[in-house]
Write a protein that holds these residues in place. Structure first.
Motif, PDB file in Angstrom:
ATOM      1  N   HIS A  20       0.827  -1.212   0.000  1.00 42.57           N
ATOM      2  CA  HIS A  20       0.000   0.000   0.000  1.00 42.57           C
ATOM      3  C   HIS A  20       0.864   1.266   0.000  1.00 42.57           C
ATOM      4  O   HIS A  20       0.485   2.281  -0.575  1.00 42.57           O
ATOM      5  CB  HIS A  20      -0.985   0.006   1.164  1.00 42.57           C
ATOM      6  CG  HIS A  20      -0.360   0.144   2.518  1.00 42.57           C
ATOM      7  ND1 HIS A  20       0.269  -0.898   3.157  1.00 42.57           N
ATOM      8  CD2 HIS A  20      -0.237   1.209   3.326  1.00 42.57           C
ATOM      9  CE1 HIS A  20       0.743  -0.484   4.312  1.00 42.57           C
ATOM     10  NE2 HIS A  20       0.454   0.792   4.454  1.00 42.57           N
ATOM     11  N   VAL A  21       2.046   1.200   0.602  1.00 40.18           N
ATOM     12  CA  VAL A  21       2.967   2.339   0.579  1.00 40.18           C
ATOM     13  C   VAL A  21       3.582   2.464  -0.816  1.00 40.18           C
ATOM     14  O   VAL A  21       3.727   3.560  -1.349  1.00 40.18           O
ATOM     15  CB  VAL A  21       4.057   2.192   1.662  1.00 40.18           C
ATOM     16  CG1 VAL A  21       5.100   3.304   1.554  1.00 40.18           C
ATOM     17  CG2 VAL A  21       3.427   2.182   3.043  1.00 40.18           C
TER      18      VAL A  21
ATOM     19  N   VAL B 174       2.240   1.667  -3.640  1.00 40.97           N
ATOM     20  CA  VAL B 174       1.243   2.257  -4.541  1.00 40.97           C
ATOM     21  C   VAL B 174       1.225   3.773  -4.373  1.00 40.97           C
ATOM     22  O   VAL B 174       1.202   4.522  -5.359  1.00 40.97           O
ATOM     23  CB  VAL B 174      -0.160   1.653  -4.276  1.00 40.97           C
ATOM     24  CG1 VAL B 174      -1.255   2.445  -4.970  1.00 40.97           C
ATOM     25  CG2 VAL B 174      -0.193   0.194  -4.706  1.00 40.97           C
ATOM     26  N   ARG B 175       1.279   4.238  -3.139  1.00 35.21           N
ATOM     27  CA  ARG B 175       1.267   5.686  -2.888  1.00 35.21           C
ATOM     28  C   ARG B 175       2.535   6.349  -3.414  1.00 35.21           C
ATOM     29  O   ARG B 175       2.492   7.451  -3.965  1.00 35.21           O
ATOM     30  CB  ARG B 175       1.103   5.969  -1.398  1.00 35.21           C
ATOM     31  CG  ARG B 175      -0.273   5.630  -0.891  1.00 35.21           C
ATOM     32  CD  ARG B 175      -0.410   5.877   0.572  1.00 35.21           C
ATOM     33  NE  ARG B 175      -1.757   5.538   1.007  1.00 35.21           N
ATOM     34  CZ  ARG B 175      -2.102   5.336   2.249  1.00 35.21           C
ATOM     35  NH1 ARG B 175      -1.218   5.450   3.211  1.00 35.21           N
ATOM     36  NH2 ARG B 175      -3.333   5.027   2.557  1.00 35.21           N
ATOM     37  N   LEU B 176       3.672   5.680  -3.239  1.00 36.32           N
ATOM     38  CA  LEU B 176       4.926   6.224  -3.764  1.00 36.32           C
ATOM     39  C   LEU B 176       4.885   6.337  -5.284  1.00 36.32           C
ATOM     40  O   LEU B 176       5.311   7.343  -5.859  1.00 36.32           O
ATOM     41  CB  LEU B 176       6.110   5.351  -3.334  1.00 36.32           C
ATOM     42  CG  LEU B 176       6.517   5.436  -1.876  1.00 36.32           C
ATOM     43  CD1 LEU B 176       7.541   4.347  -1.547  1.00 36.32           C
ATOM     44  CD2 LEU B 176       7.076   6.803  -1.553  1.00 36.32           C
ATOM     45  N   GLN B 177       4.370   5.302  -5.932  1.00 35.95           N
ATOM     46  CA  GLN B 177       4.285   5.323  -7.391  1.00 35.95           C
ATOM     47  C   GLN B 177       3.313   6.395  -7.872  1.00 35.95           C
ATOM     48  O   GLN B 177       3.591   7.100  -8.849  1.00 35.95           O
ATOM     49  CB  GLN B 177       3.865   3.947  -7.936  1.00 35.95           C
ATOM     50  CG  GLN B 177       4.013   3.817  -9.427  1.00 35.95           C
ATOM     51  CD  GLN B 177       5.443   4.081  -9.881  1.00 35.95           C
ATOM     52  OE1 GLN B 177       6.395   3.542  -9.347  1.00 35.95           O
ATOM     53  NE2 GLN B 177       5.599   4.947 -10.881  1.00 35.95           N
ATOM     54  N   THR B 178       2.216   6.561  -7.147  1.00 32.92           N
ATOM     55  CA  THR B 178       1.251   7.622  -7.501  1.00 32.92           C
ATOM     56  C   THR B 178       1.911   8.987  -7.390  1.00 32.92           C
ATOM     57  O   THR B 178       1.742   9.856  -8.254  1.00 32.92           O
ATOM     58  CB  THR B 178       0.014   7.551  -6.580  1.00 32.92           C
ATOM     59  OG1 THR B 178      -0.587   6.255  -6.742  1.00 32.92           O
ATOM     60  CG2 THR B 178      -0.989   8.630  -6.911  1.00 32.92           C
ATOM     61  N   ALA B 179       2.703   9.191  -6.325  1.00 28.37           N
ATOM     62  CA  ALA B 179       3.395  10.462  -6.142  1.00 28.37           C
ATOM     63  C   ALA B 179       4.423  10.694  -7.251  1.00 28.37           C
ATOM     64  O   ALA B 179       4.554  11.808  -7.756  1.00 28.37           O
ATOM     65  CB  ALA B 179       4.092  10.502  -4.774  1.00 28.37           C
TER      66      ALA B 179
END
Length: 184
Positions: free
Chosen positions: A173-174, A176-181
């Motif tokens: 889940h982290v 995914v957030r890093l890739q989104t950023a």
């Protein structure tokens, strides 16, 4: 009168003792914890010379085991590359890493929400310093900071403390957030 969250927390802090005789995190009981990894002096004007204001110690009951149990090369002890196959099915790792406890105050009844700005700065400074130190370990890919206050939140001790965990993986889940950023 209407009770506010602030008033309830203030009463909670007032009702707890400043020092609990059997609490390993209270001032005077330092010998019951592992030695300090990091320690900041007290910022209280009435504190005695040499008194501590915040300590970080190894967790006596860690959720993860140290990377190198016997002093051998950590990469040999836990061959993480054999577990990193980018598959989400049956992808397992040993529960290894670093697990530290940040004892936020020598006072058993301290609540960060009601503490001074300077005490909160000490806490954030300790989190930053320990996060950077753990990040220097080549096996650490993610440092997680969390705080649980009281038994309802899962804390085994009422004394205010936070936890710092260095992991050899980035939780999905982290990630995914890093890739989104990165894509933003």
């Amino acid at each position: 009168p209407k009770q506010t969250d602030h008033a309830i927390k203030a009463q909670y802090a007032k009702d707890l003792p400043t020092v609990e005789e059997k609490c390993p995190f209270c001032v005077g009981n330092e010998s019951t914890t592992p030695p300090s990894i990091l320690q900041y002096p007290s910022i209280e004007p009435t504190a005695s010379p040499g008194a501590w204001g915040l300590r970080v110690v190894q967790n006596k009951f860690p959720a993860v085991s140290p990377f190198s149990v016997d002093g051998s090369n950590a990469q040999d002890f836990h061959d993480f590359d054999t577990f990193r196959d980018d598959s989400v099915v049956n992808n397992e790792l040993p529960a290894a890493g670093h697990h530290e406890v940040c004892i936020e105050s020598p006072h058993h009844n301290h609540l960060a929400a009601l503490g001074s700005w300077e005490q909160v700065q000490l806490l954030v400074r300790a989190w930053r310093e320990r996060s950077l130190a753990l990040s220097e370990d080549k096996l650490v890919r993610h440092v997680m900071l969390f705080k649980n206050q009281g038994g309802a939140a899962g804390a085994s001790l009422l004394h205010p403390h936070a936890q710092i965990v260095g992991l050899p993986i980035i939780p999905s889940h982290v990630g995914v957030r890093l890739q989104t950023a990165r894509n933003f």
